[in-house]
Design a protein around this motif. Structure first.
Motif, PDB file in Angstrom:
ATOM      1  N   GLN A   1      26.652  42.359  10.747  1.00 57.74           N
ATOM      2  CA  GLN A   1      26.552  43.748  10.326  1.00 57.74           C
ATOM      3  C   GLN A   1      25.190  43.997   9.674  1.00 57.74           C
ATOM      4  N   VAL A   2      24.620  45.151   9.954  1.00 54.44           N
ATOM      5  CA  VAL A   2      23.346  45.534   9.352  1.00 54.44           C
ATOM      6  C   VAL A   2      23.621  46.410   8.134  1.00 54.44           C
ATOM      7  N   ALA A   3      23.073  46.008   6.993  1.00 55.88           N
ATOM      8  CA  ALA A   3      23.242  46.750   5.743  1.00 55.88           C
ATOM      9  C   ALA A   3      21.894  47.290   5.289  1.00 55.88           C
ATOM     10  N   LEU A   4      21.806  48.591   5.139  1.00 53.38           N
ATOM     11  CA  LEU A   4      20.596  49.264   4.683  1.00 53.38           C
ATOM     12  C   LEU A   4      20.764  49.614   3.209  1.00 53.38           C
ATOM     13  N   ILE A   5      19.828  49.162   2.383  1.00 52.70           N
ATOM     14  CA  ILE A   5      19.945  49.381   0.948  1.00 52.70           C
ATOM     15  C   ILE A   5      18.700  50.095   0.433  1.00 52.70           C
ATOM     16  N   PHE A   6      18.865  51.363   0.101  1.00 52.44           N
ATOM     17  CA  PHE A   6      17.796  52.098  -0.547  1.00 52.44           C
ATOM     18  C   PHE A   6      17.725  51.673  -2.015  1.00 52.44           C
ATOM     19  N   GLY A   7      16.518  51.449  -2.511  1.00 56.69           N
ATOM     20  CA  GLY A   7      16.386  50.937  -3.863  1.00 56.69           C
ATOM     21  C   GLY A   7      16.726  49.469  -3.932  1.00 56.69           C
ATOM     22  N   GLY A   8      16.549  48.764  -2.832  1.00 54.94           N
ATOM     23  CA  GLY A   8      16.978  47.368  -2.741  1.00 54.94           C
ATOM     24  C   GLY A   8      16.004  46.359  -3.311  1.00 54.94           C
ATOM     25  N   SER A   9      14.893  46.806  -3.878  1.00 51.34           N
ATOM     26  CA  SER A   9      13.890  45.856  -4.350  1.00 51.34           C
ATOM     27  C   SER A   9      14.040  45.486  -5.812  1.00 51.34           C
ATOM     28  N   SER A  10      14.963  46.123  -6.536  1.00 48.55           N
ATOM     29  CA  SER A  10      15.142  45.778  -7.947  1.00 48.55           C
ATOM     30  C   SER A  10      16.527  46.198  -8.426  1.00 48.55           C
ATOM     31  N   GLY A  11      16.906  45.708  -9.593  1.00 51.71           N
ATOM     32  CA  GLY A  11      18.130  46.131 -10.257  1.00 51.71           C
ATOM     33  C   GLY A  11      19.390  45.916  -9.441  1.00 51.71           C
TER      34      GLY A  11
ATOM     35  N   LEU B   1      25.171  40.894  -0.315  1.00 49.22           N
ATOM     36  CA  LEU B   1      25.590  41.197   1.052  1.00 49.22           C
ATOM     37  C   LEU B   1      24.992  40.201   2.041  1.00 49.22           C
ATOM     38  N   ALA B   2      23.783  39.746   1.756  1.00 40.83           N
ATOM     39  CA  ALA B   2      23.182  38.717   2.614  1.00 40.83           C
ATOM     40  C   ALA B   2      23.979  37.420   2.543  1.00 40.83           C
ATOM     41  N   ARG B   3      24.441  37.067   1.348  1.00 42.03           N
ATOM     42  CA  ARG B   3      25.261  35.851   1.216  1.00 42.03           C
ATOM     43  C   ARG B   3      26.572  35.977   1.986  1.00 42.03           C
ATOM     44  N   GLU B   4      27.028  37.221   2.157  1.00 42.26           N
ATOM     45  CA  GLU B   4      28.274  37.461   2.891  1.00 42.26           C
ATOM     46  C   GLU B   4      28.037  37.606   4.386  1.00 42.26           C
ATOM     47  N   GLY B   5      26.795  37.388   4.823  1.00 37.19           N
ATOM     48  CA  GLY B   5      26.509  37.348   6.251  1.00 37.19           C
ATOM     49  C   GLY B   5      25.802  38.546   6.828  1.00 37.19           C
ATOM     50  N   ALA B   6      25.605  39.606   6.030  1.00 34.07           N
ATOM     51  CA  ALA B   6      24.947  40.807   6.552  1.00 34.07           C
ATOM     52  C   ALA B   6      23.456  40.558   6.792  1.00 34.07           C
ATOM     53  N   THR B   7      22.922  41.259   7.767  1.00 33.96           N
ATOM     54  CA  THR B   7      21.474  41.346   7.921  1.00 33.96           C
ATOM     55  C   THR B   7      21.020  42.548   7.113  1.00 33.96           C
ATOM     56  N   VAL B   8      20.191  42.310   6.114  1.00 32.22           N
ATOM     57  CA  VAL B   8      19.903  43.337   5.116  1.00 32.22           C
ATOM     58  C   VAL B   8      18.527  43.962   5.319  1.00 32.22           C
ATOM     59  N   ALA B   9      18.506  45.284   5.372  1.00 31.17           N
ATOM     60  CA  ALA B   9      17.261  46.045   5.357  1.00 31.17           C
ATOM     61  C   ALA B   9      17.021  46.475   3.917  1.00 31.17           C
ATOM     62  N   VAL B  10      16.035  45.867   3.283  1.00 33.63           N
ATOM     63  CA  VAL B  10      15.713  46.145   1.885  1.00 33.63           C
ATOM     64  C   VAL B  10      14.653  47.233   1.848  1.00 33.63           C
ATOM     65  N   VAL B  11      15.000  48.381   1.288  1.00 38.54           N
ATOM     66  CA  VAL B  11      14.058  49.499   1.261  1.00 38.54           C
ATOM     67  C   VAL B  11      13.550  49.711  -0.163  1.00 38.54           C
ATOM     68  N   ALA B  12      12.243  49.593  -0.329  1.00 40.57           N
ATOM     69  CA  ALA B  12      11.589  49.910  -1.596  1.00 40.57           C
ATOM     70  C   ALA B  12      11.044  51.330  -1.531  1.00 40.57           C
ATOM     71  N   SER B  13      10.878  51.932  -2.695  1.00 43.52           N
ATOM     72  CA  SER B  13      10.447  53.328  -2.724  1.00 43.52           C
ATOM     73  C   SER B  13       8.935  53.495  -2.669  1.00 43.52           C
TER      74      SER B  13
ATOM     75  N   ILE C   1      26.416  49.565   7.313  1.00 50.10           N
ATOM     76  CA  ILE C   1      26.580  49.676   5.864  1.00 50.10           C
ATOM     77  C   ILE C   1      25.336  50.347   5.300  1.00 50.10           C
ATOM     78  N   MET C   2      25.537  51.352   4.444  1.00 51.46           N
ATOM     79  CA  MET C   2      24.409  51.957   3.746  1.00 51.46           C
ATOM     80  C   MET C   2      24.755  52.088   2.277  1.00 51.46           C
ATOM     81  N   VAL C   3      23.874  51.574   1.420  1.00 52.00           N
ATOM     82  CA  VAL C   3      24.042  51.683  -0.023  1.00 52.00           C
ATOM     83  C   VAL C   3      22.848  52.455  -0.567  1.00 52.00           C
ATOM     84  N   TYR C   4      23.125  53.544  -1.294  1.00 51.13           N
ATOM     85  CA  TYR C   4      22.035  54.316  -1.882  1.00 51.13           C
ATOM     86  C   TYR C   4      21.958  53.976  -3.370  1.00 51.13           C
ATOM     87  N   SER C   5      21.021  53.081  -3.696  1.00 55.19           N
ATOM     88  CA  SER C   5      20.858  52.616  -5.074  1.00 55.19           C
ATOM     89  C   SER C   5      19.548  53.073  -5.690  1.00 55.19           C
TER      90      SER C   5
END
Length: 255
Positions: A6-16, A25-37, A86-90
């Motif tokens: 599964q591909v997980a997109l995380i806005f604000g994924g570079s901190s906190g 999510l990466a440990r759970e097997g997802a391929t993670v798109a880490v988006v910094a602002s 998966i999309m997380v808006y952080s």
């Protein structure tokens, strides 16, 4: 692993909380798109950390205040990694907004990053999720959405708006197999709170937060918020739509 392939997109994924979520999510097997602002290097550093631990990730950058930037990064992620499931808006900002002391630029920045960005991030991923008949979306609200804050009224308002947006979109998303839910952290040990948490800010603020925290832990570890986000995207409970999980060390209950 439940999130494998599964591909997980995380806005604000570079901190906190966003970074903690990317790692979880990466440990759970997802391929993670880490988006910094702002800086791609910050997103790439998190992606490299994930890769070093045996996971799969790639860094991206987007200005969440700009709708076209959001849409472009979603398209880039889909082209590079595949359909986003998966999309997380952080992404978010947090600073005092005292009446008579706030300029318009800071007002606009908080509204645009905390709320406008969340709306258009959801809008950008929802179409493809509907086509595929599945998806998990998690937004970040806050305990301030429940209890208000005299020193941070605009922050509280934006987070209340995010919580209501999450509820309001259920009717449009749930029929297509898309789950949208929110988490509402209390004070969390992230860079946004670093000055207060480490005592470099106001000692009065730190003491006041400690006095009203029933659990005795003034600041929650971001990894625990990430664990709640993982629960929401894991698919273990299909009945949850439009819910907000309050993870606040008892702040709201102890009012």
């Amino acid at each position: 692993m439940k999130l494998a392939n599964q591909v997980a997109l995380i806005f604000g994924g570079s901190s906190g909380i966003g970074k903690a979520t990317a790692l979880r999510l990466a440990r759970e097997g997802a391929t993670v798109a880490v988006v910094a602002s702002e800086k791609l290097a910050r997103a790439t550093a998190v992606a490299d950390e994930i890769a070093a631990a045996g996971g799969k990730a790639r860094g991206f950058v987007a200005d969440v205040r700009d709708v076209q930037s959001i849409r472009s990064v979603v398209a880039d992620v889909e082209a590079a990694l595949g359909p986003i499931e998966i999309m997380v808006y952080s992404a978010g900002v947090y600073y005092p907004t005292i009446l008579g002391e706030l300029d318009e630029a800071k007002f606009d920045a908080m509204v645009d990053i905390n709320f406008k960005g969340a709306f258009f991030a959801i809008d950008a991923v929802a179409g493809a999720m509907k086509t595929h008949g599945r998806g998990r979306i998690v937004t970040l609200a806050s305990v301030a959405a429940f209890r208000g804050s005299s020193s941070y009224p605009l922050y509280a308002a934006t987070k209340a708006a995010v919580m209501m947006l999450t509820k309001s979109l259920v009717g449009r998303l749930a029929p297509h197999g898309i789950h949208i839910n929110a988490v509402a952290p209390g004070n969390t040990a992230t860079p946004l709170n670093e000055n207060d948490r480490l005592g470099a800010g106001s000692a009065e603020i730190l003491a006041a937060k400690a006095a009203i925290t029933p659990s005795g832990r003034t600041y929650s570890p971001p990894e625990e918020i990430a664990a709640a986000i993982h629960f929401l995207v894991s698919g273990e409970v299909r009945a949850m739509h439009g819910a907000t999980l309050l993870i606040d060390e008892g702040l709201f209950a102890g009012m």
